[in-house]
Scaffold this active site. Sequence first.
Site, PDB file in Angstrom:
ATOM      1  N   LYS A 113       0.013   4.343  -0.112  1.00 27.99           N
ATOM      2  CA  LYS A 113      -0.559   5.378   0.333  1.00 27.99           C
ATOM      3  C   LYS A 113      -0.261   6.744  -0.284  1.00 27.99           C
ATOM      4  CE  LYS A 113      -0.195   3.225   4.931  1.00 27.99           C
ATOM      5  NZ  LYS A 113       0.083   3.303   6.284  1.00 27.99           N
ATOM      6  N   GLY A 125       3.039   2.204  10.981  1.00 26.22           N
ATOM      7  CA  GLY A 125       3.631   3.524  10.505  1.00 26.22           C
ATOM      8  C   GLY A 125       4.616   3.693  11.900  1.00 26.22           C
ATOM      9  N   GLU A 147      -6.764   4.609   7.985  1.00 29.03           N
ATOM     10  CA  GLU A 147      -6.548   6.108   7.801  1.00 29.03           C
ATOM     11  C   GLU A 147      -7.938   6.736   7.321  1.00 29.03           C
ATOM     12  OE1 GLU A 147      -2.929   5.371   5.696  1.00 29.03           O
ATOM     13  OE2 GLU A 147      -1.935   4.689   7.516  1.00 29.03           O
ATOM     14  N   GLU A 176      -4.876  -5.083  10.523  1.00 32.99           N
ATOM     15  CA  GLU A 176      -3.765  -3.885  10.692  1.00 32.99           C
ATOM     16  C   GLU A 176      -4.065  -3.161  11.929  1.00 32.99           C
ATOM     17  OE1 GLU A 176      -2.095  -2.685   6.808  1.00 32.99           O
ATOM     18  OE2 GLU A 176      -3.918  -1.529   7.008  1.00 32.99           O
ATOM     19  N   SER A 223       3.823  -2.092  10.154  1.00 33.77           N
ATOM     20  CA  SER A 223       5.280  -2.342  10.208  1.00 33.77           C
ATOM     21  C   SER A 223       5.771  -3.694   9.865  1.00 33.77           C
ATOM     22  CB  SER A 223       5.716  -1.961  11.626  1.00 33.77           C
ATOM     23  OG  SER A 223       5.248  -0.667  12.057  1.00 33.77           O
ATOM     24  N   GLY A 225       3.107  -1.072   4.120  1.00 36.91           N
ATOM     25  CA  GLY A 225       2.667   0.170   3.802  1.00 36.91           C
ATOM     26  C   GLY A 225       4.137   0.640   3.452  1.00 36.91           C
ATOM     27  N   GLY A 226       5.108   1.262   4.428  1.00 42.50           N
ATOM     28  CA  GLY A 226       6.421   1.857   4.174  1.00 42.50           C
ATOM     29  C   GLY A 226       7.388   0.957   3.395  1.00 42.50           C
ATOM     30  N   HIS A 256      -9.420   1.089   5.389  1.00 42.55           N
ATOM     31  CA  HIS A 256      -8.350   1.337   6.000  1.00 42.55           C
ATOM     32  C   HIS A 256      -8.432   2.298   7.107  1.00 42.55           C
ATOM     33  CE1 HIS A 256      -4.131   2.564   6.635  1.00 42.55           C
ATOM     34  NE2 HIS A 256      -3.719   1.372   5.815  1.00 42.55           N
ATOM     35  N   ASN A 281       0.761  -1.068   0.019  1.00 42.61           N
ATOM     36  CA  ASN A 281      -0.019   0.064   0.035  1.00 42.61           C
ATOM     37  C   ASN A 281       0.853   1.206  -0.054  1.00 42.61           C
ATOM     38  OD1 ASN A 281      -2.036   2.139   0.377  1.00 42.61           O
ATOM     39  ND2 ASN A 281      -2.386   1.384   2.479  1.00 42.61           N
TER      40      ASN A 281
END
Length: 254
Positions: free
Chosen positions: A12, A174, A98, A168, A214, A235-236, A96, A10
């Site tokens: 984002k 994050g 967020e 999640e 993470s 994600g990251g 999600h 993802n």
Amino acid sequence: MSRRKIAAGNWKMNKNYDDALQLIRDISATNPPKDIHTILAIPSIYLKNGVDMLMHIIGIDVAAQNCHQEESGAYTGEIAASMLASISVPYVVIGHSERREYFYENNAQLAKKVDTALANGLQVIFCCGESLEIRKSGDHVAYVSEQIREGLFHLSDEQWSNIVVAYEPIWAIGTGETASPEQAQEMHAALRSMIASEKSNDIADDLSILYGGSVKPSNAADIFSGSDVDGALVGGASLVADGFLEIMDALSKS
Ligand code: 13P
């Protein structure tokens, strides 16, 4: 569709056009394992590039990160499920944390989004997860189970075959703090057994449940060791081609 191992990324709201194209090219140049399914949720503005390059060149599917619950109309700035389908996007991420937190999306609205996405032939990656406060209170399993009930339990058996669930925990997104493999497995097993007893064994057995929060090359293998952990939503670490490839490889070997 039966249960599959899925490595999903993802992005984002990251990467400008040139950087996004470069990352798509870098991923296209890798040799991702063929025995897992890979999906990248990239910003909507690049989805057509993703369809043309990732899907057609190396068979990595793309996902939108959101869609609107209505079919079409006066919703300035929004993207319809039918628009995604019209450029052959196969997946959409719905719910999600967020989106839930910053855009106030609630379970009832998310259930409608799921319906609209499925009606347009999309497959849904449905996200759920608890805050740190809820985790500390010990009510995390009940809370996440309710997110699943309210978002998905109205679906028919057939529709469930187009659903992937991503657990999640918000406190792990994050933050660098991953849920332990035991915490991930505990929640995944609890969700699967709740779905088995309240819906059906077949739906529960066939459902892929991904962990997100993470996930990195260094912890992926441990996370994937849980028997109910069918993959990850990353994600990251999905923003770097080599790192994402390492996660795909860890899943393939799990
Ligand atoms: P991170 O992997 O950056 O923690 O993000 C997880 C996530 O929210 C994926 O959807």
